[in-house]
Design a protein around this motif. Structure first.
Motif, PDB file in Angstrom:
ATOM      1  N   LYS A  72     -54.602  36.681  -5.656  1.00 30.70           N
ATOM      2  CA  LYS A  72     -53.208  36.403  -5.353  1.00 30.70           C
ATOM      3  C   LYS A  72     -52.372  36.773  -6.570  1.00 30.70           C
ATOM      4  O   LYS A  72     -52.758  36.528  -7.709  1.00 30.70           O
ATOM      5  N   GLY A  73     -51.216  37.364  -6.315  1.00 24.60           N
ATOM      6  CA  GLY A  73     -50.311  37.743  -7.387  1.00 24.60           C
ATOM      7  C   GLY A  73     -49.498  36.547  -7.858  1.00 24.60           C
ATOM      8  O   GLY A  73     -49.685  35.412  -7.418  1.00 24.60           O
ATOM      9  N   ASP A  74     -48.576  36.813  -8.750  1.00 23.12           N
ATOM     10  CA  ASP A  74     -47.699  35.766  -9.258  1.00 23.12           C
ATOM     11  C   ASP A  74     -46.759  35.273  -8.155  1.00 23.12           C
ATOM     12  O   ASP A  74     -46.422  36.015  -7.230  1.00 23.12           O
ATOM     13  N   LYS A  75     -46.331  34.029  -8.288  1.00 21.39           N
ATOM     14  CA  LYS A  75     -45.443  33.453  -7.294  1.00 21.39           C
ATOM     15  C   LYS A  75     -44.041  34.034  -7.453  1.00 21.39           C
ATOM     16  O   LYS A  75     -43.521  34.162  -8.555  1.00 21.39           O
ATOM     17  N   VAL A  76     -43.471  34.404  -6.317  1.00 18.05           N
ATOM     18  CA  VAL A  76     -42.094  34.877  -6.264  1.00 18.05           C
ATOM     19  C   VAL A  76     -41.271  33.770  -5.628  1.00 18.05           C
ATOM     20  O   VAL A  76     -41.569  33.326  -4.523  1.00 18.05           O
ATOM     21  N   VAL A  77     -40.248  33.290  -6.333  1.00 20.93           N
ATOM     22  CA  VAL A  77     -39.408  32.206  -5.833  1.00 20.93           C
ATOM     23  C   VAL A  77     -38.167  32.811  -5.193  1.00 20.93           C
ATOM     24  O   VAL A  77     -37.461  33.611  -5.809  1.00 20.93           O
ATOM     25  N   VAL A  78     -37.930  32.439  -3.935  1.00 21.48           N
ATOM     26  CA  VAL A  78     -36.745  32.882  -3.205  1.00 21.48           C
ATOM     27  C   VAL A  78     -35.807  31.676  -3.141  1.00 21.48           C
ATOM     28  O   VAL A  78     -36.147  30.654  -2.551  1.00 21.48           O
ATOM     29  N   PHE A  79     -34.640  31.790  -3.759  1.00 18.70           N
ATOM     30  CA  PHE A  79     -33.692  30.688  -3.804  1.00 18.70           C
ATOM     31  C   PHE A  79     -32.367  31.142  -3.202  1.00 18.70           C
ATOM     32  O   PHE A  79     -31.764  32.106  -3.665  1.00 18.70           O
ATOM     33  N   LYS A  80     -31.953  30.471  -2.134  1.00 17.97           N
ATOM     34  CA  LYS A  80     -30.685  30.781  -1.492  1.00 17.97           C
ATOM     35  C   LYS A  80     -29.712  29.644  -1.799  1.00 17.97           C
ATOM     36  O   LYS A  80     -30.090  28.470  -1.770  1.00 17.97           O
TER      37      LYS A  80
END
Length: 108
Positions: A72-80
């Motif tokens: 698994k790659g690094d976590k990508v945080v999606v913030f709206k």
């Protein structure tokens, strides 16, 4: 001066630089770990004999590789966020990658 032998290969629509004996992290394959695969979409091969550039692919060239693991790659945080509306939404995503061990170049 010895030049390292490398190739530019297309895997799942993306281009990667592959070297013999090294590992390569690409987007997920639908194959089993330990399985041997052949990457046929070779765009460029560079070595002691010179550089071969394909149009679009180098004829007769392929790369033999084995699938080492899936990580698994690094976590990508999606913030709206919308100002003054009390709206905040946070989501996370981790992409799964396949690690390939490059064995040898064929037809180079």
């Amino acid at each position: 001066m010895t030049q390292t032998k490398y190739a530019i290969v297309e895997v799942n629509g993306k281009q990667y630089r592959a070297e013999e004996g090294k590992t390569l992290m690409v987007d997920r394959f639908a194959k089993q770990v330990g399985e041997e695969i052949s990457l046929d979409k070779v765009l460029l091969i560079s070595g002691e004999a010179g550089v071969k550039i394909g149009n679009p692919y180098v004829e007769g060239a392929s790369i033999k590789a084995t699938i080492d693991s899936e990580i698994k790659g690094d976590k990508v945080v999606v913030f709206k966020y919308k100002p003054k509306k009390d709206y905040r939404l946070t989501q996370g995503h981790r992409e799964i990658y396949t690690v390939l061990n490059i064995k040898k170049f064929v037809g180079a």
